[in-house]
Design an enzyme around this catalytic site. Sequence first.
Site, PDB file in Angstrom:
ATOM      1  N   ASP A  79      25.829  91.541 -41.751  1.00  0.00           N
ATOM      2  CA  ASP A  79      26.375  91.459 -43.071  1.00  0.00           C
ATOM      3  C   ASP A  79      25.494  91.078 -43.916  1.00  0.00           C
ATOM      4  O   ASP A  79      24.437  90.224 -43.723  1.00  0.00           O
ATOM      5  CB  ASP A  79      27.411  90.317 -43.025  1.00  0.00           C
ATOM      6  CG  ASP A  79      28.412  90.416 -44.323  1.00  0.00           C
ATOM      7  OD1 ASP A  79      28.592  91.492 -44.672  1.00  0.00           O
ATOM      8  OD2 ASP A  79      28.898  89.356 -44.950  1.00  0.00           O
ATOM      9  N   SER A  80      25.202  91.524 -44.956  1.00  0.00           N
ATOM     10  CA  SER A  80      24.129  91.233 -45.886  1.00  0.00           C
ATOM     11  C   SER A  80      24.466  91.178 -47.442  1.00  0.00           C
ATOM     12  O   SER A  80      25.580  91.425 -48.070  1.00  0.00           O
ATOM     13  CB  SER A  80      22.998  92.291 -45.881  1.00  0.00           C
ATOM     14  OG  SER A  80      23.643  93.508 -46.107  1.00  0.00           O
ATOM     15  N   HIS A 113      15.230  92.738 -45.456  1.00  0.00           N
ATOM     16  CA  HIS A 113      16.063  91.802 -44.891  1.00  0.00           C
ATOM     17  C   HIS A 113      16.742  92.473 -43.689  1.00  0.00           C
ATOM     18  O   HIS A 113      16.645  91.463 -42.617  1.00  0.00           O
ATOM     19  CB  HIS A 113      17.172  91.213 -45.751  1.00  0.00           C
ATOM     20  CG  HIS A 113      17.924  92.309 -46.343  1.00  0.00           C
ATOM     21  ND1 HIS A 113      17.310  93.504 -47.028  1.00  0.00           N
ATOM     22  CD2 HIS A 113      19.134  92.530 -46.466  1.00  0.00           C
ATOM     23  CE1 HIS A 113      18.321  94.315 -47.495  1.00  0.00           C
ATOM     24  NE2 HIS A 113      19.498  93.679 -47.126  1.00  0.00           N
ATOM     25  N   LYS A 144      22.790 102.328 -43.717  1.00  0.00           N
ATOM     26  CA  LYS A 144      22.426 101.437 -42.750  1.00  0.00           C
ATOM     27  C   LYS A 144      22.336 101.909 -41.344  1.00  0.00           C
ATOM     28  O   LYS A 144      21.202 101.333 -40.665  1.00  0.00           O
ATOM     29  CB  LYS A 144      23.790 100.504 -42.666  1.00  0.00           C
ATOM     30  CG  LYS A 144      23.508  99.293 -43.463  1.00  0.00           C
ATOM     31  CD  LYS A 144      24.265  98.108 -43.111  1.00  0.00           C
ATOM     32  CE  LYS A 144      24.962  97.396 -44.287  1.00  0.00           C
ATOM     33  NZ  LYS A 144      25.914  96.386 -43.956  1.00  0.00           N
TER      34      LYS A 144
END
Length: 195
Positions: A69-70, A177, A12
């Site tokens: 947050d995903s 996303h 990330k």
Amino acid sequence: MRIILATHNSHKLVEVQAMLASTQWEVVGLDQYPELGEIPEDHDTMEANAIQKAETLFKYTGLPTVADDSGIEIRALGWAPGVYSKRWTPEETDEANNAKLLVELEGKSDRMAQYRCAIAFVTEKGTSTAEGICTGTIGHTLTGTGGFGYDPLFWPTDVPGRTMAQISLEEKNKISHRAAAFAHLPAMLERYFKE
Ligand code: IMP
């Protein structure tokens, strides 16, 4: 100028660093703060978890902080596992989670899915949030070795013929996303300087 990204996940961090590479912002991850343990994520929405993480870290560092947050949402499963994507199995591993997803979708023709990402940006001036979505479908076998999480099962709408685990980081950063959510960050940073 430095902002903190509230993550220990090196995938990330690299993704977000690449997204902001052409800006003045230097993004550092939680590895710069080894004394900080895992920040709790115990809310039932991604947005609330992102706010919780960013506010916790901002209180600790005093530096502008962004947290995300995903998760993955599967239409045929009532949009589960969503905020519980990582903790969907007792093992909490990608292998176990992907195996469970294949079992849950056995015999189902609707394989529509979407990744969702919520971000929260926290400074001494307050908290702002944004979201991004990436749509696709769930395959029948694991395909590809890149990415992480559910990527080997996720066939993104925007890159026909390949799973998220078969595309380069550069391509993923255009369609993910996270990219869609973090695309709001420059405006959020700008507002922070103007107000
Ligand atoms: P996190 O809490 O934002 O790290 O994400 C929770 C979980 O959602 C991860 O452990 C993955 O299972 C899943 N997830 C989030 N983003 C991605 C992605 O880009 N690819 C694959 N899985 C993801």
